[in-house]
Every structure is written in structure tokens, then in C-alpha cells.
Design an enzyme around this catalytic site. Structure first.
Site, short mmCIF file in Angstrom:
data_model
loop_
_atom_site.label_atom_id
_atom_site.label_comp_id
_atom_site.label_asym_id
_atom_site.label_seq_id
_atom_site.Cartn_x
_atom_site.Cartn_y
_atom_site.Cartn_z
N HIS A 99 0.88 -1.18 0.00
CA HIS A 99 0.00 0.00 0.00
C HIS A 99 0.91 1.23 0.00
CE1 HIS A 99 -2.31 -2.95 2.51
NE2 HIS A 99 -3.40 -2.38 2.06
N ASP A 102 2.33 1.98 3.40
CA ASP A 102 3.35 1.07 3.95
C ASP A 102 4.75 1.55 3.62
OD1 ASP A 102 1.16 -0.62 4.35
OD2 ASP A 102 1.54 -1.73 2.49
#
Ligand code: XUL
Ligand code: CO
Length: 434
Positions: A99, A102
Site C-alpha cells: 500500500h 506502507d
């Protein structure tokens, strides 16, 4: 090289008799099964969020891990990337998934977050030149930041809809640049807590419109990967709109997206929805919408999404049985949407968790292939439905009406005699292989 993994070196296949905990016992990437290597069948991916971004918190306590890359600075994000690519390399992982949140520090506004993301994508791009690991999929985290607390594309606030559209564009651009094979949308907070404050029809229409924009953009930029949505019934929302495979398929049809979007199915989500993993896979496969899987398991005693690494061969075997039966993965793969337990502090734990997951999946896939090659299950299935192959019954199905069928029942004195479903015999057959 960082020193995070110390003296650990590339994990090797040593076979089931080896007692080395840091070796593969069942996953030999080059082993040929049904004409394809295990590596190409399974298409393993490491999930960036669980392995590198998650801090070890649970609802009762915060961070237990002490990773040198925790922090908000760009230098830390780059250190995290260095360690991530070292793990991919140690494992020989063919893919990873991430993501936006992240991999990059959150900026003060959208522009700053975007520039942080782009800087990390540049960094990934450099690393991927010399790495064998490719991107299985990218996605946007539109559920952690408080701006998304009432949803992303389904948020009552149009500014959040706009922010979400810009976020997805940035993540699709990143995925495209990195050669991603799919793009995933999991509707983390696309759902509701109470109908007292929710216009369900409006929210679903907004979500349908949003996904249509995603598909339009995919074609506009020439992204050849698959767009995937990921069903989950609840958590974090009390009710999520993309409840399960069947609900998602209905949604995609309603908004004209069948043929454009497939499903990314997760074992733990299937269980939360009251299904088995193979049920979800079979439902998607039946409609040609099986895209990819998030492999994990839930704890059967605690009722929430624990995202553990898989360790149940019979369960995994049945999942791969249906995947192989439907032709196997094309752009999809096996993403470990799984995390080590919060007491598993050591770098070795992270490596061992993936080794275990890869071994279990290899065992499951080999068992599934053996079941298919044996043909006993398929034979039992075709025998059970064999009477539908007669002309008279084919005709009844294609052209029958309630009147014409009633006439036949009366004329031929049709009087069905129940037949055994043979479930135990079939379960015993499966047990020969797992
Ligand atoms: C959450 C979940 C996510 C998605 C990607 O339960 O599965 O990690 O896979 O957003
Ligand atoms: Co998932």
C-alpha cells in the site's frame, strides 16, 4: 546490505528430512507439477504491510517490535525498503505487494504524500533492476488515516471522494511504473457502522462510479494488469459493501464492470463471512472472476481477522484444488497477507513464518495436483450429474416449461429415488492426498 538479517543466507530447499528450521522442506521452486514449476504455479508474494509496516500492536497494547526503520523520515522508509528487498532475496520470493502508506511517510498534504511516494517508487525501481522480485500488486491504504474514517469512495463528504480518487490515481501510477501485474482495491471502510446515518443506495452508487473511473484510467494509461476487488464482510466496518465473492460479483454486474474487474480472495475473509476458502474460490471461478489470493488463516477460537500464516495443509489443498481446476493463476498469485505473532520479535521469526507458509502452500498445491491427476473426485462429480447428459434431460433444461415438465412427470410416472451424496467416501479420498 543492512545487518538486519545478520548471517542468514538464501533459503534453500533441503527436503522433508532436513531438520534445518531455516530451509524449505516442501517448496522446491523448480519442482515440476502438472507441467509447470512450483514457483510459477504458486507465484508467492510478500506483503509489505504485515512484514515491515506493522508494529506488533493489538487492541490491548501497542508496538512490540523494535525495527530500525520505524519512524516518519524518508531515510527510514528507504532503510525499510532495503530490508524488504533483502527478505525477498533470502526467500527467493517472486513477488511483493504494498500500500502507499506502507512504503512512504505521510506528508502534510496530498502533494507532499505524492512526492514521498514517487521518491520511494524511484528507489524501488532502482532496486528492482537488480532484484528478481516483481510487483504482484499495488494498492491504496484508504482506511488507516482518520480522514477515511467514514469511508473513501463511499464517504458522505465529497472532498474525501476527491482525495480518494487522487490517492488511487497515484497508486495506480506507481503500480504501472513498477510493472505491477494487478491493482487491488480492498474496501476497508467502504461500509457502515449504522444505517441511522447511512444512505446505503447513494454510497453503493458512488462506489460503482468510482470503480468505473479506476477501469477508465487503467485503459487510458495502458495498464495491462488486472483490477481486483477484495471481499471482506466486516472489520473494520461493521458491515462492508464487498461482503463476499457473490456480493462482489453482483456489485460488479450492477455497475457494468464484469469482464473488467476480478476478485482477490482471502482465506481469513472467507471464514469471517461464514464460508470456506474453497467456497469463495469456486464462486469466483464459476463466473470467470478468480484473480488472485491472499493466503492466511484466522484463529478458530477468536472471531476476528488474525491474519496468521497458513499452516493447515488440508484447507490449503482444497483451495488450490479449485484454483488448479479453474486453470491456475494468470496475473494473480499467492500473497501472504499474514503477520507473525506479536511475540515473534526476531528477524528469524519473519523468515521462518514465510518459509512455513511457502512450505504449506507447496504441500497443498502438490496434494491438489495429485487429486486432479488421480481424477477420483472429478469422476465422482461427473457421475453425480451424469443424468443431465441425456438428450431428454438436456432438452428439459433448455426448453422445458412448468407445464411440459409436469406432463412428463405424469406420463412417465417420474418418481425420484434418493441417491447417496457419498460425502465420507469423498473425504476419505481427499485424505489419501493431504
Ligand atoms: C485487510 C486486507 C488488506 C488488503 C489490502 O483485511 O486483507 O490487507 O489485502 O488492502
Ligand atoms: Co487481504
Amino acid at each position: 546490505m543492512t545487518d538486519f538479517f545478520g548471517s542468514l543466507s538464501k533459503i534453500k530447499y533441503e527436503g522433508p528430512d532436513s531438520d534445518n528450521p531455516l530451509a524449505f522442506h516442501h517448496y522446491n521452486p523448480d519442482e515440476m507439477v502438472m507441467g509447470k514449476s512450483l514457483k510459477d504455479h504458486l507465484r508467492f508474494a510478500v506483503a509489505y504491510w504485515h512484514s515491515f509496516a506493522w508494529e506488533g500492536g493489538d487492541p490491548f497494547g501497542g508496538r512490540t517490535f523494535d525495527r530500525p526503520w520505524f519512524g516518519d523520515e524518508m531515510a527510514k522508509a528507504k532503510l525499510k525498503a532495503d530490508v524488504a528487498f533483502e527478505l525477498f532475496d533470502l526467500l527467493g520470493a517472486p513477488f511483493f505487494c504494498f500500500h502507499d502508506a506502507d512504503v512512504r511517510p505521510e506528508g502534510r498534504n496530498f502533494a507532499e504524500s505524492l512526492s514521498n511516494l514517487n521518491e520511494i517508487v524511484d528507489y524501488f525501481e532502482e532496486k528492482m533492476e537488480s532484484s528478481e522480485t516483481k510487483l504482484l500488486w499495488g494498492t491504496a491504504n484508504m482506511f488507516s488515516n482518520r480522514r477515511f474514517m467514514s469511508g473513501a469512495s463511499t464517504n458522505p463528504d465529497p472532498d474525501v471522494y476527491a482525495y480518494s480518487a487522487a490517492t488511487v490515481k497515484s497508486c495506480m501510477d506507481a503500480t504501472f511504473r513498477l510493472g505491477g501485474q494487478n491493482y487491488v482495491l480492498w474496501g476497508g471502510r467502504e461500509g457502515y457502522e449504522t444505517l441511522l446515518n447511512t444512505d446505503l443506495k447513494k454510497e453503493l452508487d458512488h462506489m460503482g462510479r468510482f470503480l468505473n473511473m479506476v477501469v477508465d484510467y487503467k485503459h487510458k494509461i495502458g495498464f495491462k494488469g488486472t483490477i481486483l476487488v477484495e471481499p471482506k464482510p466486516q472489520e473494520p466496518s461493521k458491515h462492508q459493501y464487498d461482503f463476499d465473492a457473490a456480493t462482489c460479483i453482483g456489485f460488479l454486474r450492477k455497475y457494468g464492470l464484469e469482464g473488467e474487474v476480478k476478485l482477490n480472495l482471502e482465506q481469513g475473509h472467507a471464514i469471517l463471512a461464514g464460508h470456506s476458502f474453497e467456497h469463495e474460490i469456486a464462486v469466483a471461478a464459476a463466473d470467470g472472476m478468480l484473480g488472485s489470493i491472499d493466503m492466511n488463516r484466522n484463529d478458530y477460537q477468536s472471531g476476528w481477522d488474525t491474519d496468521q500464516f497458513p499452516n493447515n495443509t488440508p484447507e490449503v489443498a482444497l483451495a488450490y484444488y479449485h484454483i488448479l481446476k479453474s486453470g491456475g493463476f494468470t496475473t494473480g498469485g499467492t500473497n501472504f497477507d499474514a503477520k507473525v505473532r506479536r511475540q515473534s520479535l526476531d528477524p528469524e521469526d519473519l523468515v521462518a513464518a514465510h518459509i512455513g507458509g511457502m512450505d504449506i502452500c507447496a504441500r497443498g498445491l502438490k496434494a491438489a495436483a495429485a487429486m486432479l491427476e488421480d481424477g477420483g473426485l472429478e469422476k465422482a462429480l461427473s457421475e453425480r450429474y451424469a443424468d443431465w447428459e441425456t438428450d431428454v434431460n438436456k432438452d428439459m433444461l433448455a426448453k422445458g416449461s412448468l407445464e411440459s415438465i409436469t406432463e412428463r412427470v405424469l406420463n412417465e410416472d417420474i418418481n425420484p429415488q434418493p441417491r447417496s451424496g457419498r460425502q465420507e467416501i469423498l473425504e476419505n479420498l481427499v485424505n489419501r492426498f493431504v
